[in-house]
Design a protein around this motif. Structure first.
Motif, short mmCIF file in Angstrom:
data_model
loop_
_atom_site.label_atom_id
_atom_site.label_comp_id
_atom_site.label_asym_id
_atom_site.label_seq_id
_atom_site.Cartn_x
_atom_site.Cartn_y
_atom_site.Cartn_z
N ARG A 161 -8.94 -4.99 6.97
CA ARG A 161 -10.21 -4.75 5.96
C ARG A 161 -10.12 -3.08 5.45
O ARG A 161 -10.06 -2.98 4.19
N GLU A 162 -9.62 -2.24 6.31
CA GLU A 162 -9.45 -0.84 5.83
C GLU A 162 -8.21 -0.84 4.78
O GLU A 162 -8.45 0.01 3.80
N ARG A 163 -7.12 -1.41 5.19
CA ARG A 163 -6.05 -1.37 4.23
C ARG A 163 -6.51 -2.08 2.80
O ARG A 163 -6.09 -1.57 1.82
N LEU A 164 -7.08 -3.29 2.78
CA LEU A 164 -7.60 -3.90 1.66
C LEU A 164 -8.36 -2.88 0.90
O LEU A 164 -8.21 -2.68 -0.38
N ASN A 165 -9.22 -2.32 1.57
CA ASN A 165 -10.37 -1.28 0.73
C ASN A 165 -9.60 -0.15 0.25
O ASN A 165 -9.99 0.25 -0.84
N GLU A 166 -8.54 0.37 1.06
CA GLU A 166 -7.79 1.26 0.31
C GLU A 166 -6.94 0.95 -0.92
O GLU A 166 -7.12 1.61 -1.76
N MET A 167 -6.55 -0.22 -0.96
CA MET A 167 -5.82 -0.95 -2.14
C MET A 167 -6.89 -1.10 -3.02
O MET A 167 -6.25 -0.82 -4.47
N LEU A 168 -8.00 -1.49 -2.96
CA LEU A 168 -9.05 -1.52 -4.12
C LEU A 168 -9.56 -0.53 -4.67
O LEU A 168 -9.88 -0.57 -5.69
N LEU A 179 0.86 -1.11 0.03
CA LEU A 179 -0.08 -0.08 0.02
C LEU A 179 0.84 1.24 -0.02
O LEU A 179 0.54 2.23 -0.72
N GLN A 180 1.90 1.17 1.04
CA GLN A 180 2.91 2.38 0.79
C GLN A 180 3.29 2.78 -0.47
O GLN A 180 3.54 3.79 -1.14
N GLY A 181 3.64 1.60 -1.21
CA GLY A 181 4.51 1.86 -2.48
C GLY A 181 3.80 2.25 -3.46
O GLY A 181 4.18 2.89 -4.29
N MET A 182 2.44 1.83 -3.50
CA MET A 182 1.59 2.41 -4.41
C MET A 182 1.17 3.65 -4.27
O MET A 182 1.10 4.45 -5.02
N THR A 183 0.95 4.05 -3.07
CA THR A 183 0.77 5.44 -2.62
C THR A 183 1.87 6.35 -2.98
O THR A 183 1.48 7.57 -3.39
N PHE A 190 -4.67 -2.28 -8.80
CA PHE A 190 -4.73 -3.30 -7.81
C PHE A 190 -5.76 -4.24 -8.35
O PHE A 190 -6.97 -3.66 -8.19
N ILE A 191 -5.41 -5.52 -8.40
CA ILE A 191 -6.29 -6.46 -8.66
C ILE A 191 -6.27 -7.62 -7.83
O ILE A 191 -5.36 -8.12 -7.56
N VAL A 192 -7.10 -8.19 -7.38
CA VAL A 192 -7.30 -9.31 -6.65
C VAL A 192 -8.31 -10.15 -7.21
O VAL A 192 -9.30 -10.00 -7.52
N THR A 193 -7.66 -11.59 -7.25
CA THR A 193 -8.45 -12.69 -7.84
C THR A 193 -8.83 -13.68 -6.68
O THR A 193 -7.98 -13.68 -5.75
N PRO A 194 -9.83 -14.15 -6.94
CA PRO A 194 -10.11 -15.48 -5.93
C PRO A 194 -8.95 -16.17 -5.76
O PRO A 194 -8.33 -16.82 -6.89
#
Length: 74
Positions: free
Chosen positions: A33-40, A4-8, A45-49
């Motif tokens: 959950r908050e960090r994941l929501n920030e990345m989403l 998250l820091q690297g993307m920010t 940023f892509i999340v796959t199952p």
């Protein structure tokens, strides 16, 4: 946190993940959950199952390996 820091900071151009630090999502604490929501919120940023182990081939291989361990035959 590092991703998250690297993307920010623009040091990471994007990321695609299929494994999260804590799974299932319902087991995540509030901070995770908050960090994941920030990345989403980032379009790069892509999340796959995380379901690769649920393919027919993977289940078949796991079953065969288990059988080999139980019976002692390969």
């Amino acid at each position: 946190i590092a991703l998250l820091q690297g993307m920010t900071e623009g040091k990471v151009a994007g990321a695609c993940v299929d494994v999260l630090e804590q799974e299932p999502l319902s087991a995540m604490n509030k901070d995770m959950r908050e960090r994941l929501n920030e990345m989403l919120d980032y379009p790069n940023f892509i999340v796959t199952p995380h379901i690769a182990g649920y393919t027919f081939e993977a289940l078949y291989k796991m079953s065969n390996e288990l059988l080999e361990k139980i019976t002692g035959h390969s």
